[in-house]
Design an enzyme around this catalytic site. Structure first.
Site, mmCIF file in Angstrom:
data_model
loop_
_atom_site.group_PDB
_atom_site.id
_atom_site.type_symbol
_atom_site.label_atom_id
_atom_site.label_comp_id
_atom_site.label_asym_id
_atom_site.label_seq_id
_atom_site.Cartn_x
_atom_site.Cartn_y
_atom_site.Cartn_z
ATOM 1 N N ASP A 159 0.829 -1.202 0.000
ATOM 2 C CA ASP A 159 0.000 0.000 0.000
ATOM 3 C C ASP A 159 0.868 1.259 0.000
ATOM 4 O O ASP A 159 1.849 1.342 0.745
ATOM 5 C CB ASP A 159 -0.866 -0.030 1.276
ATOM 6 C CG ASP A 159 -1.965 1.005 1.287
ATOM 7 O OD1 ASP A 159 -2.816 0.967 0.398
ATOM 8 O OD2 ASP A 159 -1.974 1.848 2.210
ATOM 9 N N GLU B 231 1.879 -0.491 -4.905
ATOM 10 C CA GLU B 231 0.882 0.498 -5.331
ATOM 11 C C GLU B 231 1.634 1.808 -5.479
ATOM 12 O O GLU B 231 2.025 2.428 -4.495
ATOM 13 C CB GLU B 231 -0.233 0.648 -4.289
ATOM 14 C CG GLU B 231 -1.326 1.586 -4.777
ATOM 15 C CD GLU B 231 -2.037 2.373 -3.685
ATOM 16 O OE1 GLU B 231 -3.112 2.913 -3.950
ATOM 17 O OE2 GLU B 231 -1.497 2.496 -2.565
HETATM 18 C C1 GLC Z 1 -4.202 2.976 -0.668
HETATM 19 C C2 GLC Z 1 -5.443 2.139 -0.653
HETATM 20 C C3 GLC Z 1 -6.590 2.986 -0.255
HETATM 21 C C4 GLC Z 1 -6.340 3.528 1.127
HETATM 22 C C5 GLC Z 1 -5.020 4.299 1.166
HETATM 23 C C6 GLC Z 1 -4.573 4.549 2.557
HETATM 24 O O1 GLC Z 1 -4.214 3.884 -1.675
HETATM 25 O O2 GLC Z 1 -5.619 1.529 -1.900
HETATM 26 O O3 GLC Z 1 -7.811 2.298 -0.287
HETATM 27 O O4 GLC Z 1 -7.375 4.365 1.506
HETATM 28 O O5 GLC Z 1 -3.982 3.581 0.560
HETATM 29 O O6 GLC Z 1 -4.121 3.361 3.150
#
Ligand code: GLC
Length: 533
Positions: free
Chosen positions: A213, A274
């Site tokens: 994440d 991500e």
């Molecule tokens: C990432 C997740 C998202 C979340 C954010 C904070 O982008 O995909 O859903 O709100 O991180 O953890």
């Protein structure tokens, strides 16, 4: 035991991974919220769909202020979702069905209910407890102003002031997301060691890897300087290059350590970042051979649905990662963006886009429900739960619309998702036509199309992409040569039908096409795969 590297391609370099938003996939406990046992019960569906792996969104102990992305204990399962035994059973059953399991690692921040943060609030400024997070004195008289001008991705300021033990207003802590998600200080070795303990904890249980994440956010610029781009941020709109919050060079050292750790478990455990980093070269730096294995290429998700924009997004991503020897990880949907069928303008467009994406070289992630062509839902205001809705002062609806629980069967909500009367977010009655059950029996359904595409992809597709030149205006095409048979993919994202001269055999199409073996008639917003003569 150490393993000896071989040069062969690993499973993840061409895998298709289904993202399961755990709360919304399948509920077995009857509380209206999806859980691990529900997911286990639906593994046969995923195996039949033909994906290689499943990515499960956070199942850790959490007060659910951001639906699990606020982790109170990264090495414990939230009772809402099940138990550790459920995770073990999930891994065993998934492996038995030929599916790998990726978990969601949330290293940038914790929940405010994590014991560390509770301890930090109770401790004094300058203490070891505070040093795990980013506590700072405020600016201005009395420290009344936040330490810098950073905003929260979810709206409003990125800092929250705490009350010290003596009852006086005190320091501020950074939260790039909700106030319930304090950012950790990644320059702190204790923070780094703890994340590695978490990695080992789950790897030891047999999981196949992690989706990481906010992978570009862990390390902040030294001294936390003001943001030169201080506009309202949203996750997919903030500038990443040059911002002190994101894409700092120091983050690469974290991934080098993690890669060594994963490699000690053998060559098949994988880290997928991500990564909201727009510049293709800076993005590619995260997937150098000694860092993350994969990173989402959001360029395609963000590209306008036109031949020119897709060609640029695909070409730039391929060129940049080729320079580091890594595949590109394609994605067109997830739990943070509006459902593809709505974003791209129609179910037809989402069918065409998915077929085209699945013809690209490299791994692809599918967001559960997109294989059913589910649209974005306009969740009634009273039911909205995403923190973005509250923090934007009810100006941004937030992400609930792409998180509505899946319709499995039957003709009325909750469509087999739960035995409760209603799911945690209400499902539209019109989804009766989109259930898995309804689509199973319809040879023209989106589910059957995606299933077919995955079967053909597995059987035929391989090799690099070579663009087809000389196609009609607005049409994009490419060849894949190097699998068990060559495949040509032709995408017509325009609103007009087109004719393409192409000799061969039709393999699969997202819409009814005309084909006589030499001229392909593609209707508006459609895609076809051909096997050249
Ligand atoms: C990432 C997740 C998202 C979340 C954010 C904070 O982008 O995909 O859903 O709100 O991180 O953890």
């Amino acid at each position: 035991m150490a393993w000896v590297a071989d040069a062969g391609p690993r499973w993840w370099s061409s895998a298709v991974v289904q993202q399961v938003y755990l709360r919304s996939f399948a509920d077995s406990s009857g509380d209206g919220v999806g859980d691990l046992a529900g997911l286990r019960s639906r593994l046969p569906y995923l195996a039949a769909l033909g994906v290689d792996a499943v990515w499960v969104t956070p199942h850790y102990e959490s007060p659910q202020e951001d639906h699990g992305y606020d982790v109170a204990d990264p090495r414990a399962v939230d009772p809402l979702f099940g138990t550790l035994a459920d995770v073990d059973a999930l891994v065993a059953e998934a492996h038995g069905a030929g599916l790998r399991v990726l978990l969601d690692l949330v290293p940038n921040h914790t929940s405010r209910q994590r014991q560390w943060f509770v301890d930090a609030l109770a401790a004094a400024p300058g203490s070891r407890e505070r040093a795990r997070y980013l506590f700072r004195d405020g600016r201005g008289p009395g420290g009344d102003e936040p330490p810098n001008d950073w905003g929260s991705v979810f709206g409003g300021p990125g800092w929250e002031r705490v009350v010290e033990a003596d009852g006086r207003p005190g320091q501020w802590y950074l939260h790039l997301f909700a106030p319930g998600q304090p950012d950790l200080d990644w320059s702190n070795e204790e923070v780094r060691a703890d994340a590695e303990q978490t990695l080992r904890f789950w790897l030891d249980r047999g999981i196949d890897g992690f989706r990481v994440d906010v992978a570009h956010g862990l390390v902040k610029a030294d001294g936390l300087p003001d943001d030169p781009f201080p506009q309202v941020m949203t996750e997919s709109s903030f500038p990443t290059h040059g911002s002190p919050q994101w894409d700092q060079p120091g983050v690469h050292e974290v991934y080098r350590r993690w890669r060594r750790l994963l490699d000690s478990y053998g060559p098949d455990r994988v880290l997928v970042g991500e990564l909201w980093v727009r510049d293709p070269e800076r993005h590619a730096a995260y997937v150098r051979p000694d860092e993350l294995h994969l990173a989402f290429a959001f360029q395609l998700l963000e590209a306008e649905f036109t031949a020119a924009a897709w060609r640029e997004a695909i070409g730039d991503s391929l060129a940049a990662t080729a320079s580091v020897g890594s595949p590109v990880t394609w994605v067109l949907g997830n739990h943070d963006v509006a459902r593809m069928a709505t974003r791209l303008g129609s179910v037809e467009a989402s069918r065409a886009a998915q077929l085209a994406m699945l013809a690209l070289p490299g791994p692809a992630f599918l967001y559960a429900g997109d294989e059913l062509g589910l649209p974005e839902v306009d969740v009634p205001a009273a039911h909205r739960q995403d923190p973005i809705w509250e923090r934007s002062g009810h100006t941004a609806p937030g992400r609930d619309g792409c998180r509505v629980p899946l319709p499995w069967s039957g003709s009325a909500p909750p469509f087999g998702f739960t035995t409760a009367a209603t799911a945690w977010l209400p499902q539209p009655a019109a989804w009766a036509a989109l259930t898995v059950e309804a689509q199973e029996g319809d040879p023209l359904s989106t589910l059957v199309l995606v299933r077919g595409a995955l079967a053909v992809r597995r059987a035929l597709l391989g090799g690099p992409l070579a663009w087809r030149e000389g196609l009609p205006d607005g049409v994009l095409g490419w060849d894949r040569v190097g699998g068990s048979a060559p495949v040509t993919c032709v995408l017509n994202p325009t609103a007009a039908g087109v004719e393409v001269a192409l000799a061969g055999r039709l393999v699969l199409a997202s819409a009814p096409v005309g084909y006589d073996g030499t001229t392909l008639e593609l209707p508006p917003t459609s895609c076809a795969w051909l096997s050249p003569a």
